[in-house]
Design a protein around this motif. Structure first.
Motif, PDB file in Angstrom:
ATOM      1  N   SER A  95      -6.236   7.855  -5.365  1.00 14.69           N
ATOM      2  CA  SER A  95      -5.718   6.489  -5.409  1.00 14.69           C
ATOM      3  C   SER A  95      -4.515   6.277  -4.522  1.00 14.69           C
ATOM      4  O   SER A  95      -4.056   5.151  -4.364  1.00 14.69           O
ATOM      5  N   ALA A 102      -7.660  -5.725  -1.857  1.00 15.57           N
ATOM      6  CA  ALA A 102      -7.246  -6.411  -3.082  1.00 15.57           C
ATOM      7  C   ALA A 102      -5.922  -7.136  -2.894  1.00 15.57           C
ATOM      8  O   ALA A 102      -5.732  -8.259  -3.386  1.00 15.57           O
ATOM      9  N   THR A 116       0.856  -1.181   0.000  1.00 11.86           N
ATOM     10  CA  THR A 116       0.000   0.000   0.000  1.00 11.86           C
ATOM     11  C   THR A 116       0.894   1.233   0.000  1.00 11.86           C
ATOM     12  O   THR A 116       2.115   1.136   0.003  1.00 11.86           O
ATOM     13  N   SER A 123      -9.973   0.220   0.894  1.00 12.65           N
ATOM     14  CA  SER A 123      -8.753   0.617   1.607  1.00 12.65           C
ATOM     15  C   SER A 123      -9.003   0.585   3.109  1.00 12.65           C
ATOM     16  O   SER A 123     -10.125   0.777   3.578  1.00 12.65           O
ATOM     17  N   ARG A 181       3.834  -4.878  -6.765  1.00 10.20           N
ATOM     18  CA  ARG A 181       2.543  -4.338  -7.195  1.00 10.20           C
ATOM     19  C   ARG A 181       1.960  -3.514  -6.059  1.00 10.20           C
ATOM     20  O   ARG A 181       2.140  -3.838  -4.882  1.00 10.20           O
ATOM     21  N   THR A 182       1.278  -2.437  -6.392  1.00 10.33           N
ATOM     22  CA  THR A 182       0.661  -1.576  -5.389  1.00 10.33           C
ATOM     23  C   THR A 182      -0.851  -1.646  -5.528  1.00 10.33           C
ATOM     24  O   THR A 182      -1.379  -1.965  -6.604  1.00 10.33           O
ATOM     25  N   GLY A 183      -1.542  -1.349  -4.434  1.00  7.63           N
ATOM     26  CA  GLY A 183      -2.996  -1.383  -4.488  1.00  7.63           C
ATOM     27  C   GLY A 183      -3.604  -1.143  -3.125  1.00  7.63           C
ATOM     28  O   GLY A 183      -2.910  -0.779  -2.165  1.00  7.63           O
TER      29      GLY A 183
END
Length: 295
Positions: free
Chosen positions: A218, A131, A98, A194, A125-127
């Motif tokens: 985001s 997720a 994150t 989130s 990977r970010t998110g």
């Protein structure tokens, strides 16, 4: 004396009670209580002073706590060194992250790891946390770095890295105050899914007020940009505000609301490469882990 007794004892002290320790470790409270009592019986001393509100270590407990944490840290280091000696740090690791990582300099951490273990291919990977945890559960990610929320899926293990706190962001011309004073005003937040959005929604429900999200971003940096532009106020992890960015007002949250600790999350079964990276992250964060916390 058994290793799990030290793990349970350290967790009770760290969490301030048996109930919180059981919730944090995802272990039944009677099991923790029984093992701690057994440890006290074996040592012949009272390790914990128990009250109706909190559990604190006695003088003997303080002495044992220092040694217990040292033992657990040495065990984690031994596992890492054994893996390196066996030359098993090869393969690939996918890391999910994150935008809230406390003081962890993730690019530097990954660069250092890759330099030491060129046989490991690292992907990032970010998110949003929901997720990323889905990816972890599905095996699409090996590790996740970010805030550790209590509603994580079963089977996910955690090693805390650092603490964080929640702050209120406002435009520079606004003062802080109780959150109820901002009822009905536009809020800026990360999207649904989130952890930050869950915190905000939970506060609104608990306080019985409307804290409407009118603007979504985001990333934490995007939230800060929108607040600086005067479009609303926001809740944010203090560590995210410490990074360079446009000037905003930073205030304590009233009522005081904790922010989840930052940690590394992983599954019960991980590859040697993923274990090596996890150990590297823990060491880079300067954290001496008190044991792996099972969900």
């Amino acid at each position: 004396m058994e290793l799990r007794q030290l793990v349970y004892f350290e967790a009770v002290v760290r969490c301030g009670g048996f109930t919180r320790a059981a919730h944090d470790l995802r272990v039944a409270q009677p099991a923790i209580s029984a093992q701690v009592r057994r440890l006290e019986s074996e040592l012949g001393v009272t390790l914990l002073a128990r009250t109706t509100r909190r559990v604190t270590p006695t003088e003997a407990g303080e002495l044992l706590l220092v040694r217990a944490r040292r033992v657990l840290a040495e065990l984690a280091a031994a596992r890492d060194e054994a893996a390196q000696v066996a030359d098993v740090v090869r393969g690939s690791v996918t890391v999910g992250t994150t935008g809230v990582l406390g003081g962890l300099d993730l690019p530097a951490v990954l660069s250092g790891f890759i330099g030491r273990h060129p046989g490991v291919t690292v992907s990032l990977r970010t998110g949003l946390m929901d997720a990323l945890l889905d990816d972890l559960t599905a095996g699409a990610a090996d590790l996740v770095l970010g805030p550790v929320h209590p509603d994580r899926p079963a089977g996910i293990l955690v090693t805390p890295l650092s603490e964080d706190r929640l702050v209120l962001l406002t435009p520079l011309d606004r003062d802080g105050g109780e959150l109820t004073e901002f009822a009905g005003e536009p809020f800026v937040s990360l999207p649904v899914g989130s952890g930050l959005r869950k915190l905000l929604d939970g506060l609104a429900t608990r306080l019985g007020v409307d804290l409407p999200v009118r603007f979504e971003a985001s990333s934490p940096d995007g939230v800060r940009d929108l607040v600086a532009a005067g479009l609303g106020v926001a809740l944010m992890a203090a560590s995210a505000v410490a990074r360079p960015g446009p000037a905003v007002g930073v205030h304590e949250v009233v009522p005081a609301t904790p922010h989840p600790a930052i940690g590394v999350l992983y599954g019960a079964t991980t590859s040697p490469a993923a274990r090596a990276l996890r150990s590297w992250v823990i060491r880079s964060a300067g954290r001496l882990p008190g044991g792996e916390q099972a969900s």
